[in-house]
Design a protein around this motif. Structure first.
Motif, PDB file in Angstrom:
ATOM      1  N   TYR A  87       3.696   1.250  -1.453  1.00  0.00           N
ATOM      2  CA  TYR A  87       3.937   1.827  -3.282  1.00  0.00           C
ATOM      3  C   TYR A  87       2.906   2.936  -3.847  1.00  0.00           C
ATOM      4  N   GLU A  88       1.862   2.816  -3.405  1.00  0.00           N
ATOM      5  CA  GLU A  88       1.139   2.847  -4.152  1.00  0.00           C
ATOM      6  C   GLU A  88       0.776   5.040  -4.370  1.00  0.00           C
ATOM      7  N   PRO A  89       1.144   5.425  -6.426  1.00  0.00           N
ATOM      8  CA  PRO A  89       0.284   4.497  -6.791  1.00  0.00           C
ATOM      9  C   PRO A  89       1.487   3.605  -8.082  1.00  0.00           C
ATOM     10  N   ASN A 102      -0.993  -4.485  -5.349  1.00  0.00           N
ATOM     11  CA  ASN A 102      -1.734  -3.625  -5.049  1.00  0.00           C
ATOM     12  C   ASN A 102      -2.568  -2.628  -5.886  1.00  0.00           C
ATOM     13  N   ARG A 103      -2.927  -1.025  -5.837  1.00  0.00           N
ATOM     14  CA  ARG A 103      -3.922  -1.432  -6.989  1.00  0.00           C
ATOM     15  C   ARG A 103      -3.191  -0.751  -7.685  1.00  0.00           C
ATOM     16  N   GLY A 104      -2.263  -0.583  -8.111  1.00  0.00           N
ATOM     17  CA  GLY A 104      -1.182  -0.309  -9.283  1.00  0.00           C
ATOM     18  C   GLY A 104      -1.340  -1.592  -9.882  1.00  0.00           C
ATOM     19  N   ARG A 135      -0.450   8.256 -10.887  1.00  0.00           N
ATOM     20  CA  ARG A 135      -1.498   8.879  -9.807  1.00  0.00           C
ATOM     21  C   ARG A 135      -2.580   8.892 -10.376  1.00  0.00           C
ATOM     22  N   THR A 187      -5.222   5.837 -10.167  1.00  0.00           N
ATOM     23  CA  THR A 187      -5.526   5.596  -9.132  1.00  0.00           C
ATOM     24  C   THR A 187      -6.507   5.811  -7.607  1.00  0.00           C
ATOM     25  N   PRO A 209       3.010  -0.183  -9.306  1.00  0.00           N
ATOM     26  CA  PRO A 209       2.781  -1.355  -8.729  1.00  0.00           C
ATOM     27  C   PRO A 209       3.624  -1.816  -8.023  1.00  0.00           C
ATOM     28  N   THR A 238       8.126  -4.345  -7.701  1.00  0.00           N
ATOM     29  CA  THR A 238       7.654  -3.035  -7.651  1.00  0.00           C
ATOM     30  C   THR A 238       8.155  -2.513  -9.034  1.00  0.00           C
ATOM     31  N   LEU A 281      -4.865   9.154  -6.481  1.00  0.00           N
ATOM     32  CA  LEU A 281      -4.599   9.195  -5.377  1.00  0.00           C
ATOM     33  C   LEU A 281      -3.806  10.681  -5.654  1.00  0.00           C
ATOM     34  N   THR A 297       1.032  -1.024   0.631  1.00  0.00           N
ATOM     35  CA  THR A 297       0.062   0.020  -0.237  1.00  0.00           C
ATOM     36  C   THR A 297       1.208   1.192   0.229  1.00  0.00           C
TER      37      THR A 297
END
Length: 275
Positions: free
Chosen positions: A113-115, A131-133, A270, A273, A117, A257, A275, A111
């Motif tokens: 590391y977001e946005p 994660n979401r990325g 960005r 996601t 991947p 990552t 953010l 989390t």
């Protein structure tokens, strides 16, 4: 200095299996018997006796030699078994209650590391967390590849996965296969070998992909150039592993990552996601 006496000639060779395995690891590391002996506080003669099966190493010696030969944790268990000892390192499923702290820590890391991947894979590249990325980049991937267990190598190299959208696919494919080959040189993993044979046999995406021009590369590492909604994103991959793992499962986990290699990629992520 701790030594083990050689067996009398009438006795069968002791732990010849572990001796051969240790010699193989020493050859891989390109270390002489004398150098290994100095590192392990032993003697070249004792190392020779172990490798030829004339002397049975203690459990402590097996682990000490494995440490100085930088043997992977799973293979250290194999050395112990070959020497007639019980495995020292457990292999705890990641969903075991005792792994709750580890799972929570991994999720917080991803989390954070977001946005950008990020995902966690095991020793056969099955995705354990993401994660979401990562989720945003998987739009359009064939549903069959997204069924558990998700496999990062399949998703990346399968014609129904990310392969058709990777602009420098030939180079990236070569990088991934080289990575798997290096692992296979260290691990006696039948599942990893099967996966390698599968993904290396995938056909190229329709029309193929030319290698990116050298001038398009980030100067410090090979990027992955991924097309997403008409925008070409440029990523640099980093891989992090756990230091001094005491469990086989943990030793084989890797956090990958995908860092943006340019400001445009960072801005696009960005937006994706929110953010």
């Amino acid at each position: 200095m701790k030594t083990t006496a050689a067996l009398p000639p009438s006795s069968p060779p002791a732990a010849a299996g572990v001796g051969a395995l240790l010699r193989e690891w020493r050859d891989r590391r390109r270390i002489s018997q004398l150098e290994l002996a100095l590192r392990a506080d032993s003697s070249a003669r004792h190392i020779s006796f172990i490798e030829t099966g004339r002397s049975r190493p203690s459990q402590e010696m097996v682990l000490r030699l494995a440490e100085h030969l930088d043997v992977p944790v799973r293979e250290r268990n194999a050395l112990l078994i070959a020497a007639g000892y019980a495995p020292t390192y457990p292999e705890t499923p990641l969903d075991d209650p005792s792994m709750e702290a580890l799972r929570s820590g991994i999720q917080r890391l991803l989390t954070g590391y977001e946005p950008f991947p990020a995902l966690v894979v095991d020793g056969t590249y099955n995705v354990q967390a993401a994660n979401r990325g990562i989720t945003a980049l998987l739009e359009g991937v064939d549903e069959s590849l997204l069924q558990p267990p998700l496999n990062a190598m399949r998703i990346t190299m399968h014609p129904g996965g990310l392969a058709p959208r990777i602009r420098n696919y030939l180079e990236w494919r070569g990088h991934l296969l080289d990575q798997m080959e290096r692992q296979l040189a260290l691990l006696r993993s039948a599942p990893l070998r099967t996966l390698y044979e599968e993904v290396s046999g995938y056909p190229l995406p329709e029309g193929g992909r030319e290698s990116a021009a050298a001038g398009d590369h980030a100067p410090f590492a090979l990027p992955m150039l991924l097309e997403h909604h008409g925008t070409v994103l440029s990523f640099i991959s980093t891989i992090t592993t756990f230091n001094t793992p005491m469990d086989v499962t943990v030793s084989e986990l890797a956090v990958e990552t995908l860092l943006p290699a340019d400001p445009e990629t960072a801005a696009h992520l960005r937006t994706l996601t929110q953010l």
